[in-house]
Design an enzyme around this catalytic site. Sequence first.
Site, PDB file in Angstrom:
ATOM      1  N   ASN A 151       0.844  -1.193   0.000  1.00 28.39           N
ATOM      2  CA  ASN A 151       0.000   0.000   0.000  1.00 28.39           C
ATOM      3  C   ASN A 151       0.879   1.242   0.000  1.00 28.39           C
ATOM      4  O   ASN A 151       1.815   1.346   0.797  1.00 28.39           O
ATOM      5  CB  ASN A 151      -0.905   0.001   1.226  1.00 28.39           C
ATOM      6  CG  ASN A 151      -1.828  -1.204   1.248  1.00 28.39           C
ATOM      7  OD1 ASN A 151      -2.215  -1.707   0.201  1.00 28.39           O
ATOM      8  ND2 ASN A 151      -2.175  -1.677   2.437  1.00 28.39           N
ATOM      9  N   HIS A 192       6.494  -1.237   3.650  1.00 29.87           N
ATOM     10  CA  HIS A 192       6.303  -2.625   4.086  1.00 29.87           C
ATOM     11  C   HIS A 192       5.511  -3.399   3.051  1.00 29.87           C
ATOM     12  O   HIS A 192       4.603  -2.875   2.410  1.00 29.87           O
ATOM     13  CB  HIS A 192       5.603  -2.688   5.448  1.00 29.87           C
ATOM     14  CG  HIS A 192       4.314  -1.921   5.504  1.00 29.87           C
ATOM     15  ND1 HIS A 192       4.275  -0.564   5.707  1.00 29.87           N
ATOM     16  CD2 HIS A 192       3.028  -2.315   5.364  1.00 29.87           C
ATOM     17  CE1 HIS A 192       3.016  -0.155   5.691  1.00 29.87           C
ATOM     18  NE2 HIS A 192       2.237  -1.199   5.470  1.00 29.87           N
ATOM     19  N   HIS A 196       3.054  -6.609   2.691  1.00 32.16           N
ATOM     20  CA  HIS A 196       2.227  -7.556   3.430  1.00 32.16           C
ATOM     21  C   HIS A 196       2.312  -8.916   2.745  1.00 32.16           C
ATOM     22  O   HIS A 196       2.085  -9.013   1.534  1.00 32.16           O
ATOM     23  CB  HIS A 196       0.741  -7.154   3.388  1.00 32.16           C
ATOM     24  CG  HIS A 196       0.397  -5.884   4.082  1.00 32.16           C
ATOM     25  ND1 HIS A 196      -0.263  -5.848   5.289  1.00 32.16           N
ATOM     26  CD2 HIS A 196       0.583  -4.589   3.728  1.00 32.16           C
ATOM     27  CE1 HIS A 196      -0.479  -4.592   5.642  1.00 32.16           C
ATOM     28  NE2 HIS A 196       0.023  -3.803   4.712  1.00 32.16           N
TER      29      HIS A 196
END
Length: 117
Positions: A88, A101, A103
Amino acid sequence: MNQDCPFCQIIAGERPGRIVYRDETITAFWDRAPIAPVHILIVPNAHIVSLNDVTEDQQELLGHLLLAARKIAQDQGVHDNGYRLLLNTGANGGQTVFHLHLHLIGGKRFPLDMATR
Ligand code: AMP
Ligand code: ZN
């Protein structure tokens, strides 16, 4: 390190985190609010705000994040049935923690239109 960043704090050992993998450049730990049987975040050890802040000379880091995700998927037993990687970026992308990051989510089948929340 960014003192106010929760992921920098986990990497530095200043905040609890269920770390499953770490090396010189990246760390992986469980999401504190998992949305699937496996939900792990894979992050650079350096505080990089988002994909928008990655520079050309950090291409190798991006590849490393992806290959580490595949390895962790193997370790977590979701490699063969499949898994989803989400990255994101920014407000409209649904990013809420501003430390880059990836996921890794798995252990169930996801609909095509699923976001992380
Ligand atoms: P995103 O919406 O892509 O920025 O995702 C941020 C993710 O970080 C969410 O899934 C949160 O549940 C997770 N998260 C936030 N704080 C922590 C924390 N201290 N430890 C582990 N996961 C966290
Ligand atoms: Zn950070």
